[in-house]
Write an enzyme that holds these catalytic residues in place. Structure first.
Site, short mmCIF file in Angstrom:
data_model
loop_
_atom_site.label_atom_id
_atom_site.label_comp_id
_atom_site.label_asym_id
_atom_site.label_seq_id
_atom_site.Cartn_x
_atom_site.Cartn_y
_atom_site.Cartn_z
N ASP A 132 0.81 -1.22 0.00
CA ASP A 132 0.00 0.00 0.00
C ASP A 132 0.85 1.27 0.00
O ASP A 132 2.07 1.22 0.19
CB ASP A 132 -0.96 0.00 1.21
N HIS A 180 -7.04 -4.75 10.37
CA HIS A 180 -6.80 -4.58 8.93
C HIS A 180 -5.49 -5.24 8.51
O HIS A 180 -4.56 -5.37 9.30
CB HIS A 180 -6.86 -3.11 8.50
N ASN A 195 -7.38 -2.63 14.37
CA ASN A 195 -8.76 -2.94 13.97
C ASN A 195 -8.81 -4.18 13.07
O ASN A 195 -9.83 -4.45 12.44
CB ASN A 195 -9.39 -1.73 13.26
N GLU A 247 -9.61 -1.85 5.49
CA GLU A 247 -10.27 -1.48 6.73
C GLU A 247 -11.50 -2.34 6.96
O GLU A 247 -12.01 -2.97 6.02
CB GLU A 247 -10.67 0.00 6.65
C1 F6R Z 1 1.56 -1.46 6.17
C2 F6R Z 1 0.23 -2.03 6.27
C3 F6R Z 1 -0.54 -2.05 7.55
C4 F6R Z 1 0.30 -2.32 8.78
C5 F6R Z 1 -0.55 -2.28 10.04
C6 F6R Z 1 0.26 -2.45 11.29
O1 F6R Z 1 2.07 -1.56 4.86
O2 F6R Z 1 -0.27 -2.48 5.30
O3 F6R Z 1 -1.58 -2.99 7.46
O4 F6R Z 1 0.91 -3.58 8.67
O5 F6R Z 1 -1.22 -1.04 10.12
O6 F6R Z 1 1.13 -1.37 11.43
P1 F6R Z 1 2.28 -1.36 12.51
O7 F6R Z 1 3.23 -2.45 12.12
O8 F6R Z 1 2.91 -0.01 12.38
O9 F6R Z 1 1.64 -1.62 13.83
#
Ligand code: F6R
Length: 264
Positions: free
Chosen positions: A67, A139, A137, A144
């Site tokens: 992403d 994701h 959450n 989301e």
């Molecule tokens: C990042 C991504 C997100 C993160 C998730 C956890 O490329 O796709 O899904 O993996 O938000 O983020 P952290 O590791 O910062 O807790």
């Protein structure tokens, strides 16, 4: 699904690096799916260390990031392009022309751009190993809650929780992007193998729902229950709300005994 329980974040990173490095050595032309965020930073450090000691070569590999924030140029310090450059690409020999990160600066025909991103993954032969983190959450990528479990790469509006979790790195809230380009859950499920990492108590609820809860679009990561080759590597804090921890340890012992190749 394999659930690998580790003591802490460093152990999670080391175990993930062992598996990713093994996969690259076994298939030098590997197609990797990469994530950003705080979780994979330790993994990337370990991979860089392997590269520097001469035991890992990325020269024939290809990568696709999950992403990118909409509206951020690759040079923006909070962009995922910049993150990947700082945390991996500038330190290993992965050819830049084969290191793909969605373009956050596209304007206009998003559908066309996202379809082309999907096509490039297909043309590269599909993702062999997808690395994921998990949001509080639930994701994965920026899928989301209520994202379609069949979704493909697309423009996605970020949830309030995701905006709150990430806005501290932006100078003020108005700078925090409200949308992102993200691979879909369907795109992720097409990967041949998935490695999902989590550390810390703040992830415990999402991890428990993903592994032991019902499959639901309210928790995107629960869709991974449909994938035939998923490994969760999580620390004790992230495993806190799991009810079947002893069983996962038993499964791991049996896997080591009878199908050790699943752990390599
Ligand atoms: C990042 C991504 C997100 C993160 C998730 C956890 O490329 O796709 O899904 O993996 O938000 O983020 P952290 O590791 O910062 O807790």
């Amino acid at each position: 699904m394999l659930v690998v329980l580790k003591k802490d974040y460093d152990d999670v990173s080391r175990e993930a690096a062992r598996i990713v490095a093994g996969a690259i050595r076994a298939k030098p032309h590997i197609v990797l799916g990469l994530a950003t965020g705080s979780t994979p930073q330790g993994l990337y450090k370990e991979l860089i260390a392997f590269y520097h000691e001469g035991s890992l070569d990325f020269s024939r590999a290809t990568s696709f990031n999950l992403d990118e924030y909409l509206g951020l140029a690759p040079t923006h310090p909070q962009s995922f392009h910049y993150f990947m450059e700082q945390n991996l690409f500038s330190s290993v020999n992965l050819p830049r022309e084969r290191a793909h990160v969605p373009d956050g600066t596209i304007a206009g025909n998003y559908e066309d751009y996202c379809e082309r991103y999907e096509q490039s993954i297909k043309s590269a032969g599909g993702i062999d190993l997808q690395i994921l983190g998990i949001g509080r959450n639930g994701h994965i990528g920026f899928n989301e809650p209520t994202s379609s479990l069949a979704s493909r790469t697309r423009l996605k509006a970020l949830s309030r929780e995701t905006i709150e979790d990430n806005r501290h790195v932006f100078a003020n809230e108005s700078e925090m992007p409200k949308c992102a380009i993200t691979m879909g859950i369907g795109t992720i499920l097409d990967s041949k193998r998935v490695l999902i990492l989590a550390a810390g108590r703040s992830k415990a609820a999402a991890v428990a729902k993903a592994i032991e809860g019902p499959i639901t679009s309210s928790v995107s990561a629960s869709a991974l229950q449909l994938h035939p080759d998923v490994t969760f590597i999580i620390d004790e804090e992230a495993a806190y709300s799991l009810t079947q921890r002893d069983y996962y340890r038993h499964v791991l012992e049996m896997t080591k005994l009878f199908t050790p190749e699943r752990l390599s």
